[in-house]
Design a protein around this motif. Structure first.
Motif, PDB file in Angstrom:
ATOM      1  N   LEU A 202      -1.238  -2.269   9.478  1.00 47.77           N
ATOM      2  CA  LEU A 202      -1.021  -2.447  10.916  1.00 47.77           C
ATOM      3  C   LEU A 202      -2.311  -2.835  11.622  1.00 47.77           C
ATOM      4  CD1 LEU A 202       1.559   0.382  11.383  1.00 47.77           C
ATOM      5  CD2 LEU A 202       1.941  -2.012  11.901  1.00 47.77           C
ATOM      6  N   VAL A 213       8.862  -7.074  16.211  1.00 48.33           N
ATOM      7  CA  VAL A 213       9.349  -6.027  15.315  1.00 48.33           C
ATOM      8  C   VAL A 213      10.748  -6.427  14.861  1.00 48.33           C
ATOM      9  CG1 VAL A 213       9.837  -3.572  15.023  1.00 48.33           C
ATOM     10  CG2 VAL A 213       8.021  -4.307  16.597  1.00 48.33           C
ATOM     11  N   HIS A 225       0.042  -5.300  21.203  1.00 47.47           N
ATOM     12  CA  HIS A 225      -0.102  -3.948  20.670  1.00 47.47           C
ATOM     13  C   HIS A 225       0.048  -2.881  21.754  1.00 47.47           C
ATOM     14  CE1 HIS A 225      -1.687  -0.657  18.240  1.00 47.47           C
ATOM     15  NE2 HIS A 225      -2.523  -0.381  19.216  1.00 47.47           N
ATOM     16  N   LEU A 228       3.619  -2.582  23.164  1.00 47.57           N
ATOM     17  CA  LEU A 228       4.539  -1.949  22.216  1.00 47.57           C
ATOM     18  C   LEU A 228       4.232  -0.472  22.015  1.00 47.57           C
ATOM     19  CD1 LEU A 228       5.173  -4.707  19.537  1.00 47.57           C
ATOM     20  CD2 LEU A 228       6.530  -4.090  21.524  1.00 47.57           C
ATOM     21  N   TYR A 235       7.753   0.269  17.008  1.00 49.98           N
ATOM     22  CA  TYR A 235       6.363  -0.062  16.688  1.00 49.98           C
ATOM     23  C   TYR A 235       5.459   1.158  16.801  1.00 49.98           C
ATOM     24  CZ  TYR A 235       1.825  -2.468  16.816  1.00 49.98           C
ATOM     25  OH  TYR A 235       0.534  -2.876  16.563  1.00 49.98           O
TER      26      TYR A 235
END
Ligand code: GTP
Ligand code: MG
Length: 241
Positions: A202, A213, A225, A228, A235
């Motif tokens: 990740l 996703v 990022h 989410l 995620y």
């Protein structure tokens, strides 16, 4: 006309076998230089997305556009020559390291090959081999470590100079030092190219412009990022679970 690297998926549906849809209503838009990541469980459809961009398989309905042109109207060979797939199962052949980096770019000079290997962080291990760039590889490159093969894969893509990069991260682990070399090499390679990343780590996807996703062939979450993580959905679960 040189291709620039805009990729659009419009309502794309796809199944390998009739009746079983593997990708459902996929919509996405990537601009030149952007990094788009796909995460999700095994079998979710991540690799399938990249198979469609390459036209290894044809979509059932919807449209995929490359710089606004339906990819079905682009010659397959021309289309694939603008794309490189890196890291996953790099196909090496019996020949020198130099030839393995040169691959399809038969006109690449020795200088270009060395420059690409330097960008990929492969130069250091190559020049320490007894025969350097003239070292013979076995058909599978089995005389190289997993990490070294991945560095060669990056060097090969750098020589190819593609508009689109597909990074399908290998699941097998490499040591921390080699991992750092790979990540650095990939970062340099991605610069200015549209990149699709399928990552198992990740940490590789964190700085993506957009993260998709996928679950059971559908995009269930999308964003960067931070977005989410704030969503506290799938995620977030993948990152904290
Ligand atoms: P991982 O790589 O394991 O993380 O999965 P993924 O998200 O890349 O899944 P992938 O796109 O490979 O597969 C999605 C679905 O399509 C799965 O149900 C697979 O079994 C199926 N599938 C993948 N490749 C093929 C193929 O070549 N033929 C057929 N019939 N099914 C396939
Ligand atoms: Mg896969």
């Amino acid at each position: 006309i040189p291709l620039r690297g805009y990729i659009t998926f419009k309502d794309v549906n796809f199944g390998y076998d009739e009746g079983k849809r593997v990708l459902k209503n996929i919509n996405l838009y990537a601009k030149p230089g952007q990094k788009i990541a796909f995460v999700g469980s095994t079998g979710a459809g991540k690799t399938t997305v990249t198979n469609l961009i390459n036209r290894f398989y044809e979509i059932n309905d919807g449209t995929i556009l490359f710089d606004g042109i339906d990819i079905r109207r682009i010659n397959k060979h021309d289309l694939r020559s603008t794309m490189s797939i890196v890291l996953q199962d790099v196909h090496l052949f019996e020949g020198t390291i130099k030839d393995n980096i040169r691959y399809g770019r038969l006109d690449a000079t020795d200088e270009e090959i060395i420059e690409a290997a330097k960008l990929a962080n492969a130069h250091y291990f190559i020049k320490n081999l007894p025969n350097g760039y003239d070292t013979m590889l076995t058909a599978d490159g089995m005389n190289l470590s997993q990490g070294e093969r991945q560095l060669l894969s990056i060097a090969r893509a750098a020589v190819a100079d593609p508009t689109i990069l597909i990074l399908d991260e290998a699941t097998s682990s490499v040591d921390t030092r080699t991992e750092k070399l790979i990540v650095e090499g990939m970062d340099k390679l991605m610069e200015g190219r549209t990149t699709f990343v399928i990552a198992h780590r990740l940490s590789t996807v964190r700085d993506s412009d957009a993260i998709m996703v996928l679950e059971h062939g559908e995009i269930i979450e999308r964003g960067d990022h931070e977005e989410l993580m704030n969503l506290k959905g799938r995620y977030y679960e993948l990152n904290t679970g």
